[in-house]
Design a protein around this motif. Structure first.
Motif, PDB file in Angstrom:
ATOM      1  N   ALA A   1      19.040 -23.725 -26.935  1.00 35.57           N
ATOM      2  CA  ALA A   1      18.494 -24.398 -28.118  1.00 35.57           C
ATOM      3  C   ALA A   1      18.284 -23.417 -29.262  1.00 35.57           C
ATOM      4  O   ALA A   1      18.534 -23.727 -30.430  1.00 35.57           O
ATOM      5  N   TYR A   2      17.834 -22.217 -28.930  1.00 32.21           N
ATOM      6  CA  TYR A   2      17.594 -21.174 -29.939  1.00 32.21           C
ATOM      7  C   TYR A   2      18.894 -20.822 -30.666  1.00 32.21           C
ATOM      8  O   TYR A   2      18.943 -20.777 -31.901  1.00 32.21           O
ATOM      9  N   ARG A   3      19.949 -20.612 -29.903  1.00 31.34           N
ATOM     10  CA  ARG A   3      21.223 -20.263 -30.529  1.00 31.34           C
ATOM     11  C   ARG A   3      21.762 -21.429 -31.358  1.00 31.34           C
ATOM     12  O   ARG A   3      22.324 -21.226 -32.447  1.00 31.34           O
ATOM     13  N   THR A   4      21.599 -22.638 -30.849  1.00 32.67           N
ATOM     14  CA  THR A   4      22.069 -23.818 -31.581  1.00 32.67           C
ATOM     15  C   THR A   4      21.362 -23.939 -32.929  1.00 32.67           C
ATOM     16  O   THR A   4      22.007 -24.210 -33.957  1.00 32.67           O
ATOM     17  N   VAL A   5      20.053 -23.726 -32.942  1.00 39.63           N
ATOM     18  CA  VAL A   5      19.303 -23.799 -34.199  1.00 39.63           C
ATOM     19  C   VAL A   5      19.792 -22.731 -35.172  1.00 39.63           C
ATOM     20  O   VAL A   5      20.021 -22.998 -36.362  1.00 39.63           O
ATOM     21  N   LEU A   6      19.968 -21.500 -34.692  1.00 38.36           N
ATOM     22  CA  LEU A   6      20.415 -20.414 -35.570  1.00 38.36           C
ATOM     23  C   LEU A   6      21.770 -20.738 -36.201  1.00 38.36           C
ATOM     24  O   LEU A   6      21.958 -20.583 -37.415  1.00 38.36           O
ATOM     25  N   VAL A   7      22.712 -21.201 -35.387  1.00 36.89           N
ATOM     26  CA  VAL A   7      24.046 -21.498 -35.907  1.00 36.89           C
ATOM     27  C   VAL A   7      23.996 -22.692 -36.865  1.00 36.89           C
ATOM     28  O   VAL A   7      24.640 -22.695 -37.923  1.00 36.89           O
ATOM     29  N   THR A   8      23.201 -23.705 -36.517  1.00 36.78           N
ATOM     30  CA  THR A   8      23.131 -24.917 -37.343  1.00 36.78           C
ATOM     31  C   THR A   8      22.558 -24.633 -38.725  1.00 36.78           C
ATOM     32  O   THR A   8      22.989 -25.221 -39.721  1.00 36.78           O
ATOM     33  N   ILE A   9      21.588 -23.733 -38.808  1.00 31.32           N
ATOM     34  CA  ILE A   9      20.983 -23.456 -40.119  1.00 31.32           C
ATOM     35  C   ILE A   9      21.750 -22.387 -40.892  1.00 31.32           C
ATOM     36  O   ILE A   9      21.300 -21.946 -41.955  1.00 31.32           O
ATOM     37  N   GLY A  10      22.917 -21.970 -40.371  1.00 31.05           N
ATOM     38  CA  GLY A  10      23.807 -21.117 -41.154  1.00 31.05           C
ATOM     39  C   GLY A  10      23.837 -19.655 -40.778  1.00 31.05           C
ATOM     40  O   GLY A  10      24.411 -18.844 -41.514  1.00 31.05           O
ATOM     41  N   ALA A  11      23.240 -19.259 -39.645  1.00 33.47           N
ATOM     42  CA  ALA A  11      23.284 -17.858 -39.242  1.00 33.47           C
ATOM     43  C   ALA A  11      24.712 -17.453 -38.885  1.00 33.47           C
ATOM     44  O   ALA A  11      25.476 -18.240 -38.328  1.00 33.47           O
ATOM     45  N   ASP A  12      25.059 -16.222 -39.246  1.00 36.43           N
ATOM     46  CA  ASP A  12      26.403 -15.699 -38.993  1.00 36.43           C
ATOM     47  C   ASP A  12      26.248 -14.236 -38.585  1.00 36.43           C
ATOM     48  O   ASP A  12      25.588 -13.463 -39.282  1.00 36.43           O
ATOM     49  N   VAL A  13      26.853 -13.849 -37.454  1.00 38.46           N
ATOM     50  CA  VAL A  13      26.695 -12.473 -36.984  1.00 38.46           C
ATOM     51  C   VAL A  13      27.234 -11.456 -37.985  1.00 38.46           C
ATOM     52  O   VAL A  13      26.914 -10.267 -37.899  1.00 38.46           O
ATOM     53  N   ARG A  14      28.032 -11.916 -38.950  1.00 34.53           N
ATOM     54  CA  ARG A  14      28.540 -10.995 -39.967  1.00 34.53           C
ATOM     55  C   ARG A  14      27.592 -10.853 -41.142  1.00 34.53           C
ATOM     56  O   ARG A  14      27.790 -10.005 -41.999  1.00 34.53           O
ATOM     57  N   GLY A  15      26.554 -11.707 -41.194  1.00 32.14           N
ATOM     58  CA  GLY A  15      25.636 -11.673 -42.312  1.00 32.14           C
ATOM     59  C   GLY A  15      24.509 -10.676 -42.112  1.00 32.14           C
ATOM     60  O   GLY A  15      24.328 -10.099 -41.047  1.00 32.14           O
ATOM     61  N   SER A  16      23.717 -10.475 -43.175  1.00 30.69           N
ATOM     62  CA  SER A  16      22.591  -9.543 -43.094  1.00 30.69           C
ATOM     63  C   SER A  16      21.275 -10.212 -43.474  1.00 30.69           C
ATOM     64  O   SER A  16      20.287  -9.531 -43.712  1.00 30.69           O
ATOM     65  N   ASP A  17      21.247 -11.558 -43.554  1.00 34.47           N
ATOM     66  CA  ASP A  17      19.986 -12.261 -43.763  1.00 34.47           C
ATOM     67  C   ASP A  17      19.208 -12.284 -42.453  1.00 34.47           C
ATOM     68  O   ASP A  17      19.702 -11.892 -41.399  1.00 34.47           O
ATOM     69  N   GLN A  18      17.978 -12.766 -42.526  1.00 32.29           N
ATOM     70  CA  GLN A  18      17.088 -12.691 -41.362  1.00 32.29           C
ATOM     71  C   GLN A  18      17.641 -13.466 -40.167  1.00 32.29           C
ATOM     72  O   GLN A  18      17.670 -12.958 -39.042  1.00 32.29           O
ATOM     73  N   ASN A  19      18.078 -14.686 -40.376  1.00 34.08           N
ATOM     74  CA  ASN A  19      18.560 -15.501 -39.258  1.00 34.08           C
ATOM     75  C   ASN A  19      19.862 -14.959 -38.676  1.00 34.08           C
ATOM     76  O   ASN A  19      20.096 -15.058 -37.472  1.00 34.08           O
ATOM     77  N   SER A  20      20.719 -14.386 -39.516  1.00 34.22           N
ATOM     78  CA  SER A  20      21.953 -13.783 -39.014  1.00 34.22           C
ATOM     79  C   SER A  20      21.648 -12.561 -38.159  1.00 34.22           C
ATOM     80  O   SER A  20      22.309 -12.310 -37.149  1.00 34.22           O
ATOM     81  N   LEU A  21      20.638 -11.797 -38.561  1.00 33.04           N
ATOM     82  CA  LEU A  21      20.225 -10.656 -37.737  1.00 33.04           C
ATOM     83  C   LEU A  21      19.688 -11.128 -36.392  1.00 33.04           C
ATOM     84  O   LEU A  21      19.912 -10.490 -35.359  1.00 33.04           O
ATOM     85  N   LEU A  22      18.969 -12.248 -36.389  1.00 36.12           N
ATOM     86  CA  LEU A  22      18.464 -12.803 -35.127  1.00 36.12           C
ATOM     87  C   LEU A  22      19.615 -13.200 -34.213  1.00 36.12           C
ATOM     88  O   LEU A  22      19.576 -12.959 -33.000  1.00 36.12           O
ATOM     89  N   LEU A  23      20.646 -13.811 -34.787  1.00 29.26           N
ATOM     90  CA  LEU A  23      21.797 -14.213 -33.991  1.00 29.26           C
ATOM     91  C   LEU A  23      22.533 -12.996 -33.451  1.00 29.26           C
ATOM     92  O   LEU A  23      22.972 -12.971 -32.296  1.00 29.26           O
ATOM     93  N   ARG A  24      22.672 -11.972 -34.292  1.00 29.71           N
ATOM     94  CA  ARG A  24      23.349 -10.757 -33.847  1.00 29.71           C
ATOM     95  C   ARG A  24      22.567 -10.075 -32.728  1.00 29.71           C
ATOM     96  O   ARG A  24      23.135  -9.534 -31.781  1.00 29.71           O
ATOM     97  N   LEU A  25      21.249 -10.110 -32.832  1.00 32.73           N
ATOM     98  CA  LEU A  25      20.407  -9.526 -31.788  1.00 32.73           C
ATOM     99  C   LEU A  25      20.579 -10.298 -30.476  1.00 32.73           C
ATOM    100  O   LEU A  25      20.686  -9.705 -29.399  1.00 32.73           O
ATOM    101  N   LEU A  26      20.615 -11.627 -30.572  1.00 32.59           N
ATOM    102  CA  LEU A  26      20.787 -12.461 -29.378  1.00 32.59           C
ATOM    103  C   LEU A  26      22.124 -12.185 -28.693  1.00 32.59           C
ATOM    104  O   LEU A  26      22.190 -11.919 -27.493  1.00 32.59           O
ATOM    105  N   ASP A  27      23.210 -12.222 -29.469  1.00 29.53           N
ATOM    106  CA  ASP A  27      24.529 -12.002 -28.888  1.00 29.53           C
ATOM    107  C   ASP A  27      24.683 -10.566 -28.401  1.00 29.53           C
ATOM    108  O   ASP A  27      25.333 -10.303 -27.376  1.00 29.53           O
TER     109      ASP A  27
END
Length: 454
Positions: free
Chosen positions: A99-125
């Motif tokens: 669910a955590y990963r789904t929320v991050l991706v749905t709200i626009g997180a991208d492992v290539r980005g440097s915003d807060q949510n993208s950093l969270l996704l990169r940390l998870l992966d």
């Protein structure tokens, strides 16, 4: 008339997208609030027990204002498991991380980005990849240990052509595995550095209290300005026909890893940190993991050992069984990696060989061994109560006969510990340091680990 922004997107659509993101974050925050209630702790009490987080930060996570990092989910689930007996805990963990990963991706997180949510996704992966690296390293080391035994046996045999050919094959496989291990260690080192960088920038963004779902300019179409280079994982060498005969704790851990992979096949993050051998201690990450400063009186896990600590220098160039690898005084007894030189203080109990949990009043302090699989703590610590200080073998024998998962910490208490990489260590508690709000300790770590000869 509808308003338009510079990108041509109408304001009502942007407002609707923002409301949908807020709804998803609020729903996930409500899920975290349920878990926090299961621990029996308030946000302030949780922050006191896990000083990597502020009380206000925990409340933001449970309200859905901000999404938490991977480490928070792990610590929260660990605390839930400690206080409840839920046979479905592994499944709930997988569901939460999915669910955590789904929320991050749905709200626009991208492992290539440097915003807060993208950093969270990169940390998870990244943590999931790190888990797989450790899993393979454990298998490589187990096979290397078996090869060493097989080589020793082959050298004792008669010098027949068949025996020489057998020895040549074993030596070739040993070289191949050594190269593979070096590649895995190099990749792991780069990944650990990237994860540390993610945590550091997340801490800065949380302190700034800015919006976490706005992607900075230049990160939508490619790698962001902070995207580090992480070398690709090299392919594994051909499988050896020789079956591994590793026994005991190493075999049990590998079985546990396989179980974790099966349970996480639905997309969850890595579950648990697994012990490794001692063949790459020179390339451990040297700097502490950054974290948000804590507002509680509990010791900050990123506080380094006091400058007055007396410590030996690096480990010997050639490892000798029973040799002292490192010793130091005045070390803050929090989350400790006992396999680095010098001993490293971590930001959480992930990867810790041993860690101490402090109550808000410091009248109850508990020492824990290594994390096991699925919220468990391994029996890797034992009390040393003999008058004289132990040697490595004395501590190892005590652990093998009386090891437990947790022990109370008091001034003067003495403990024998198995480190994450299979070494043996001795901890002697000194006193409560009011400046650190933690006990200090004298620590000795001996050289021999799982890969050393007995």
């Amino acid at each position: 008339m509808q308003g338009w922004d510079g990108g041509g997107e109408d304001l009502p659509a942007r407002r609707e997208a923002r409301e949908e993101k807020d709804r998803l974050k609020a729903e996930f925050g409500a899920r975290l609030k349920v878990l926090l209630d299961l621990t029996g702790l308030s946000s302030r009490e949780f922050a006191a027990r896990y000083p990597a987080y502020k009380d206000s930060t925990v409340r933001k996570y449970t309200l859905g204002t901000n999404l938490p990092p991977w480490d928070f989910l792990h610590d929260l689930l660990t605390e839930v498991a400690r206080r409840t007996d839920d046979p479905a805990a592994p499944q709930r963990r997988t569901e939460l991380f999915t669910a955590y990963r789904t929320v991050l991706v749905t709200i626009g997180a991208d492992v290539r980005g440097s915003d807060q949510n993208s950093l969270l996704l990169r940390l998870l992966d990244g943590e999931e990849t790190l888990h797989r690296l450790r899993e393979e390293l454990a298998e490589v080391r187990a096979r290397e240990n078996q090869l060493l035994a097989d080589l020793e046996e082959a050298r004792r045999q008669t010098a027949s052509p068949a025996a020489r050919e057998r020895q040549r094959q074993l030596e070739e496989e040993t070289r191949t595995l050594a190269h593979r291990r070096s590649e895995l260690v190099r990749h792991r080192g780069a990944l650990v550095a990237d994860l540390d960088d993610c945590r550091a920038r997340l801490a800065v963004l949380e302190e700034a209290d800015g919006p976490g779902d706005l992607v900075p300019t230049g990160t939508r179409a490619g790698a962001g300005p902070h995207q580090p280079y992480v070398p690709p994982l090299p392919p594994a060498p051909p499988a050896s026909p020789e079956p591994s005969k590793s026994r005991g704790r190493r075999a049990l851990r590998l079985i546990g890893i396989a179980a974790a992979v099966v349970l996480l096949a639905g997309g969850g993050a890595a579950v648990g940190i697994w012990a490794t051998g001692d063949r790459d201690t020179g390339d451990q990450a040297a700097s502490p993991q950054p974290t948000t400063p804590s507002a509680s009186a509990t010791p900050s896990p990123t506080t380094p050992a006091p400058t007055t600590a007396e410590a030996s220098s690096a480990a010997p160039s050639s490892a000798k069984p029973n040799a002292t690898r490192w010793t130091g005084h005045g070390v803050a007894l929090t989350y400790l990696d006992l396999d680095t030189v010098p001993v490293r203080v971590l930001s959480s109990n992930n990867d810790a060989s041993v860690w101490a949990s402090y109550s808000s009043t410091d009248d109850e302090v508990t020492l824990y061994g290594m994390n096991g699989g699925f919220f468990t703590t391994e029996p890797t610590i034992a009390t040393w109560d003999a008058p004289a200080k132990p040697d490595r073998q004395g501590c190892a024998d005590r652990i093998s006969t009386t090891a437990t998962e947790t022990l109370p910490v008091t001034p003067g208490a003495r403990f024998c510990v198995t480190t994450a990489e299979g070494r043996t260590a001795y901890i002697e508690v000194e006193k409560m340091d009011k400046a650190l709000a933690a006990y200090t300790a004298t620590i000795t770590v001996w050289e021999e680990g799982t890969g050393a000869s007995s």
